[in-house]
Design a protein around this motif. Structure first.
Motif, mmCIF file in Angstrom:
data_model
loop_
_atom_site.group_PDB
_atom_site.id
_atom_site.type_symbol
_atom_site.label_atom_id
_atom_site.label_comp_id
_atom_site.label_asym_id
_atom_site.label_seq_id
_atom_site.Cartn_x
_atom_site.Cartn_y
_atom_site.Cartn_z
ATOM 1 N N GLY A 92 40.988 97.969 8.588
ATOM 2 C CA GLY A 92 40.060 97.632 7.508
ATOM 3 C C GLY A 92 39.660 96.167 7.473
ATOM 4 O O GLY A 92 38.945 95.739 6.560
ATOM 5 N N GLY A 93 40.100 95.396 8.457
ATOM 6 C CA GLY A 93 39.833 93.960 8.449
ATOM 7 C C GLY A 93 38.461 93.599 9.009
ATOM 8 O O GLY A 93 37.738 94.434 9.539
ATOM 9 N N LYS A 113 35.263 98.912 17.575
ATOM 10 C CA LYS A 113 36.081 100.121 17.655
ATOM 11 C C LYS A 113 37.315 100.021 16.763
ATOM 12 O O LYS A 113 37.971 101.009 16.489
ATOM 13 C CB LYS A 113 36.526 100.360 19.103
ATOM 14 C CG LYS A 113 35.378 100.607 20.064
ATOM 15 C CD LYS A 113 35.894 100.730 21.487
ATOM 16 C CE LYS A 113 34.719 100.878 22.452
ATOM 17 N NZ LYS A 113 35.167 100.796 23.856
ATOM 18 N N TYR A 114 37.643 98.800 16.342
ATOM 19 C CA TYR A 114 38.895 98.578 15.620
ATOM 20 C C TYR A 114 38.692 98.121 14.180
ATOM 21 O O TYR A 114 39.627 98.103 13.391
ATOM 22 C CB TYR A 114 39.756 97.542 16.367
ATOM 23 C CG TYR A 114 40.031 97.976 17.779
ATOM 24 C CD1 TYR A 114 41.089 98.822 18.056
ATOM 25 C CD2 TYR A 114 39.201 97.587 18.828
ATOM 26 C CE1 TYR A 114 41.330 99.270 19.351
ATOM 27 C CE2 TYR A 114 39.431 98.029 20.125
ATOM 28 C CZ TYR A 114 40.489 98.866 20.377
ATOM 29 O OH TYR A 114 40.719 99.312 21.659
ATOM 30 N N SER A 142 34.312 85.618 3.899
ATOM 31 C CA SER A 142 35.359 84.932 3.126
ATOM 32 C C SER A 142 36.745 85.403 3.551
ATOM 33 O O SER A 142 37.736 84.729 3.317
ATOM 34 C CB SER A 142 35.150 85.195 1.642
ATOM 35 O OG SER A 142 35.140 86.597 1.431
ATOM 36 N N ASP A 143 36.798 86.561 4.204
ATOM 37 C CA ASP A 143 38.104 87.178 4.451
ATOM 38 C C ASP A 143 38.324 87.537 5.919
ATOM 39 O O ASP A 143 39.024 88.503 6.225
ATOM 40 C CB ASP A 143 38.220 88.445 3.597
ATOM 41 C CG ASP A 143 37.030 89.390 3.840
ATOM 42 O OD1 ASP A 143 36.063 88.958 4.512
ATOM 43 O OD2 ASP A 143 37.083 90.543 3.381
ATOM 44 N N ALA A 144 37.743 86.772 6.828
ATOM 45 C CA ALA A 144 37.872 87.111 8.252
ATOM 46 C C ALA A 144 39.310 86.893 8.739
ATOM 47 O O ALA A 144 39.975 85.941 8.327
ATOM 48 C CB ALA A 144 36.916 86.270 9.086
ATOM 49 N N GLY A 215 53.229 89.268 16.390
ATOM 50 C CA GLY A 215 53.971 90.215 15.555
ATOM 51 C C GLY A 215 53.116 90.972 14.561
ATOM 52 O O GLY A 215 53.629 91.595 13.638
ATOM 53 N N LYS A 216 51.788 90.901 14.712
ATOM 54 C CA LYS A 216 50.905 91.601 13.777
ATOM 55 C C LYS A 216 50.172 92.763 14.441
ATOM 56 O O LYS A 216 49.216 93.300 13.873
ATOM 57 C CB LYS A 216 49.860 90.631 13.225
ATOM 58 C CG LYS A 216 50.461 89.460 12.465
ATOM 59 C CD LYS A 216 49.371 88.506 12.002
ATOM 60 C CE LYS A 216 49.981 87.295 11.319
ATOM 61 N NZ LYS A 216 48.976 86.330 10.888
ATOM 62 N N ALA A 217 50.580 93.142 15.647
ATOM 63 C CA ALA A 217 49.830 94.170 16.378
ATOM 64 C C ALA A 217 49.894 95.513 15.653
ATOM 65 O O ALA A 217 50.881 95.836 14.991
ATOM 66 C CB ALA A 217 50.394 94.317 17.791
ATOM 67 N N ARG A 218 48.819 96.256 15.771
ATOM 68 C CA ARG A 218 48.799 97.604 15.200
ATOM 69 C C ARG A 218 49.835 98.471 15.914
ATOM 70 O O ARG A 218 50.117 98.269 17.099
ATOM 71 C CB ARG A 218 47.413 98.221 15.359
ATOM 72 C CG ARG A 218 46.390 97.471 14.550
ATOM 73 C CD ARG A 218 45.073 98.185 14.551
ATOM 74 N NE ARG A 218 44.062 97.358 13.879
ATOM 75 C CZ ARG A 218 42.831 97.762 13.638
ATOM 76 N NH1 ARG A 218 42.437 98.964 14.012
ATOM 77 N NH2 ARG A 218 41.984 96.968 13.015
#
Ligand SMILES: *Cc1c(COP(=O)(O)O)cnc(C)c1O
Length: 361
Positions: A92-93, A113-114, A142-144, A215-218
């Motif tokens: 959702g980012g 795609k993501y 504002s939220d990238a 450490g943030k990978a899906r």
């Protein structure tokens, strides 16, 4: 022996002759082991030492601090077009993208795609020439989760003369300009590059990523594309492209012997000036990029009389100057003059161009 040629291919591109010679000399017997570096285990002490040295040399060349991981990954530059969103873009980012040409546009298609790719600036023209819109005109979200851009567009020949200042992490596709000019790595959060322009064989990608972003990978990210996993395995989660890594290491040593990035940048400036001068002076050739944003690495140019294109390429080839045809999407000519291209190669090209103009002008 082959005939002497100068190869202006955009990629895979020429590598330093001294490096190719060394690779040939030790091809069958690397470090006295009696076999090729291609034939030894990536877990062997010899290979591990070589791999670590290559990383250390790259860290030296670019002055990379311990705040950054340096990864040697698979799947080239384009492999990062999907790895970046999988690692940095939450479900959702939004990712902000600056488009200045073909490659930054390619990154957008993959990102979509993501999640959401927000184009904050697009290809810009002044008087029919390509340019880069100033950062003050970019429409940031504002939220990238990050801002992606391509400092040097390989196809279009457009190069940034500034580093964007962003609130969100800055991601740079340096495939065709890494190690060509001095940078401050701390200005970036992630730098990546497919190897086959300024580093070595294709297939390898170098990723320099701020450790705080790991450490943030899906959850579904393939392990081999997961930055944190690759970092914890020293980029050897599976068998890395061992020969490409070795050759990259030789190129790093060669570059250090040239005096490092500052020294090669001086040469790159001189080569680019020589070529752009010939394009600009006279009525025969033209550049379609505004001066301030012309690439030092990839120099697209056009014959004003385009009906002479085929003849130009034919006679150039006869003169030993190869791979000058422009990318099919933009036409014309393109001379890629990466670190490995000697000044004499550009001189040979400009001498040919002046001759050709005299003959056919
Ligand atoms: C060559 C290039 C790529 C693609 O590299 P591959 O290894 O073919 O995937 C991506 N970005 C830029 C700027 C390039 O020049």
């Amino acid at each position: 022996m082959t005939n002497k040629i100068y190869n202006f291919c955009a990629g895979p591109a020429m590598l330093p002759a001294a490096v190719m010679q060394q690779a040939q000399e030790e091809f069958l017997n690397w470090q006295g082991l009696g076999c090729s570096v291609m034939e030894v285990s990536h877990r062997s002490p010899e290979y591990i030492a070589m791999a670590a040295e290559a990383e250390a040399d790259l860290r030296d060349l670019l002055n990379i601090s311990d705040d950054y991981a340096v990864l040697f990954m698979h799947a080239g530059g384009r492999g990062q077009f999907c790895s970046i969103p999988m690692n940095l873009l939450p479900e959702g980012g939004v990712a902000d993208h600056v488009i200045t040409g073909a490659w930054s546009e390619g990154a957008v298609a993959e990102c979509k795609k993501y999640g959401q790719a927000n184009i904050i600036s697009n290809v810009t023209y002044v008087d029919g020439k390509k340019t880069i819109a100033p950062q003050s005109e970019w429409q940031f979200s504002s939220d990238a989760s990050y801002v992606h851009y391509c400092p040097n567009e390989t196809v279009d020949g457009v190069e940034f003369d500034f580093v964007p200042k962003t609130d969100a992490p800055l991601v740079a596709d340096m495939s065709s300009c890494i190690l060509s000019r001095e940078i401050n790595v701390n200005d970036y959060d992630l730098i990546y590059a497919g190897a086959q322009k300024n580093i070595g064989p294709s297939g390898l990608a170098i990723v320099i990523v701020r450790k705080s972003l790991l450490g943030k990978a899906r959850g579904y990210t393939p392990s081999i594309f997961d930055y944190q996993q690759q970092e914890s395995f020293d980029s050897m989660l599976n068998t890395p492209p061992t020969y490409a890594w070795y050759l990259a290491g030789l190129v790093f040593k060669w570059l250090k012997a040239q005096g490092g990035v500052a020294a090669i940048e001086k040469q790159n400036i001189a080569k680019a000036e020589l070529l752009y001068d010939v394009i600009d002076n006279g009525e025969f050739y033209e550049s379609r990029v505004v001066k301030a944003h012309r690439s030092r690495m990839n120099v697209p140019f056009y014959l004003k009389n385009e009906s002479l294109n085929d003849l130009f390429l034919k006679e150039a080839k006869q003169a030993g100057l190869v791979a000058l045809k422009g990318h099919r999407s933009v036409g014309g000519m393109r001379a890629s003059i990466y670190n490995a291209m000697p000044y004499e190669g550009v001189k040979a090209l400009t001498d040919f161009m002046l001759d050709f103009a005299k003959k056919h002008g």
